[in-house]
Design a protein around this motif. Structure first.
Motif: not given
Ligand SMILES: Cc1cc2nc3c(=O)[nH]c(=O)nc-3n(C[C@H](O)[C@H](O)[C@H](O)COP(=O)(O)OP(=O)(O)OC[C@H]3O[C@@H](n4cnc5c(N)ncnc54)[C@H](O)[C@@H]3O)c2cc1C
Length: 488
Positions: A274-278, A12-14
């Motif tokens: 997104g989840d890559a950052a947190h 979703p974020v990408g």
């Protein structure tokens, strides 16, 4: 260069970031390792400021149309119920839609905007130099290299991009393990037929129920080993003291309360979102809210950098603003994890005190605003700012010379908006040099909260004029700070 911006991950974020860049006139390429979406859903809904953001892009209707079940939002803090009615009108909106459908809608939106998505391609290595980033990709026809001006890792919690860029991911180890099963029950039983079952069963439609168990994190667990239905059954037995008559599992997974945050959201030409950052416990569903807001914060800033009009520090403000917001998410999810992880008398006492406190308006407003990013206030860098500066722009109903509109509608093109609410149109003229980046509009509002507003493309107020202001130098300063030098 193969791309101005390469986005890794079509989650979703990408996808949201790709759409934002496309709206801003950049042609990103998205690389996704899965050949097809899995059709499985981690999140079951979107709650908070990201819902307002979808509204500002004209997407909310599509989400609401697809939301299969309209259920009242039962908010909680660490499973302690929060009474939304007690909070008054804080503008909290939710859409209950499984993540697979959210991704489908964003995929359709990306396709409509002409975003290129290369599925079945996995990024294995990243190397940046002062002029660009080389990305090693393996696909169905072998390996190859792509070169991009900017790379954004939207590749989830185990992010290869983050690791390859050497960005640290400090945080807390898991205290407990959650086992998830999307299951069907034997003989078409429903929860009503099982009054003794103590684990919650969330209906997902078509006779599928989501069951989640929580247990202390087992020492020596092999997380790489696939979860089995027997493992879920055993965990339910421990939690429930009896068996749940499961016939089949559509999806089995494990997750934890481990919480980590990237030390930097930007390392040169590499960014994370997104989840890559947190990562954190999905208590109350902050994951999509935070990730989508990362994407919308980053999109216009990265586009400005690529198009050459970004003022100094604009792209770095992505880290400053969103890292601080990520810290707030870790704060409340860790607190919720602590309240949910132990059941001894001390934690029970703390839970009881919190349950009493949220019976009052201010504490419940505070918690909901924190959990759903309703009280975000970015630093606009001005001394003595207007109370709206840095905050989400109120969605005013507006009358203009061409008809009725609203702030949300004005933000559809993802450009800045200078909204002059004075009868004499005192501020609109000051925006003259920025009309290639900012839409300038004079309008009337029944209850104007300011004489004029400068709104960023992500929906936050960059500057606002108090009713007694006639000077435009603050506005010119804000326009230059956020949108660069005026066109000559
Ligand atoms: C059980 C559970 C329940 C949840 N419930 C909620 C909820 O109710 N509400 C909520 O808001 N959030 C919830 N979340 C969190 C939410 O699902 C995540 O925050 C969200 O999926 C993050 O989106 P993302 O795009 O950042 O990452 P992801 O969804 O993880 O997407 C990353 C994408 O990158 C791809 N990728 C990874 N590595 C590579 C590579 N090397 N090369 C190419 N592609 C790659 C992956 O295939 C994937 O498609 C929940 C999470 C869990 C585990």
């Amino acid at each position: 260069m193969d791309a101005d911006a390469l986005i890794i991950g079509a989650g979703p974020v990408g996808l949201m970031l790709a759409c934002e860049l496309r709206l801003a006139g950049v042609r990103p390429v998205v690389v996704e390792r899965l050949a097809q979406p899995t059709g499985l859903s981690k999140a079951l809904g979107i709650v908070g400021r990201s819902v307002d953001t979808l509204d500002c892009r004209g997407l909310l209707g599509r989400f609401q149309d697809r939301a299969a079940v309209v259920i009242p939002h039962a908010a909680h803090f660490a499973l302690i119920p929060l009474d939304l009615a007690k909070a008054g009108d804080i503008g909290l909106r939710a859409v209950f839609l499984q993540q697979a459908a959210t991704e489908e809608i964003l995929n359709e939106h990306a396709r409509d905007l002409g975003v290129e998505i290369r599925r079945g391609h996995e990024v294995t290595a990243v190397h940046q130099d002062p002029g660009g980033v080389d990305v090693q990709v393996t696909g169905p026809h072998g390996g190859g290299k792509l070169r991009t001006r900017y790379l954004v890792g939207c590749d989830g919690g185990a992010s290869t991009v983050r690791q390859q860029a050497g960005i640290a991911f400090p945080g807390l180890e898991p205290a407990f393990l959650l086992r998830l099963g999307d299951v069907t029950l034997e003989a078409d039983l429903t929860p009503a037929d099982l009054p003794d079952v103590r684990v919650p069963l969330v209906p997902l439609g078509s006779g599928v129920y989501r069951v989640i168990t929580t247990e202390p994190y087992p020492a020596g667990l092999d997380r790489a080993a696939p979860m089995t239905l027997d493992e879920l059954r055993a965990s339910i037995r421990r939690a429930n003291g009896g068996d749940l008559p499961i016939s089949e599992a559509r999806w089995l997974s494990r997750f934890t309360d481990s919480s980590r945050q990237a030390a930097r959201y930007r390392a040169g030409r590499v960014l994370l979102a997104g989840d890559a950052a947190h990562i954190h416990l999905p208590a109350g569903g902050p994951g999509l809210n935070t990730g989508l807001l990362d994407a919308v914060n980053l999109g216009w800033k990265l586009a400005a950098e690529i198009q050459g009009w970004a003022p100094p520090g604009l792209l770095d403000s992505y880290h400053t603003e969103r890292h601080a917001e990520g810290e707030r998410v870790l704060l409340h999810t860790r607190a919720q994890g602590a309240l949910m992880s132990r059941t001894d008398g001390r934690v029970a006492a703390l839970r009881e005190i919190i349950a009493q406190l949220v019976g009052y308006e201010q504490p419940v407003r505070h918690l909901l605003s924190l959990m759903y990013a309703l009280d975000t206030c970015y630093d606009t860098g001005t001394a003595d700012p207007h109370p709206l500066a840095g905050r989400w722009a109120p969605n005013l109903s507006l009358a203009t010379s061409t008809g009725a509109t609203s702030v949300a509608e004005l933000l559809r093109p993802a450009r800045g908006v200078l909204l002059d609410l004075t009868e004499a149109g005192m501020f609109a003229g000051a925006g003259h040099g920025w009309t290639d980046r900012v839409n300038v509009l004079t309008a009337r509002s029944a209850s104007p909260p300011a004489a004029a507003l400068l709104i960023r493309p992500d929906g936050y107020v960059a500057w606002a004029a108090s009713p007694d202001t006639t000077r435009t130098d603050g506005l010119r300063h804000a326009l230059t700070t956020w949108f660069g030098a005026p066109a000559s």
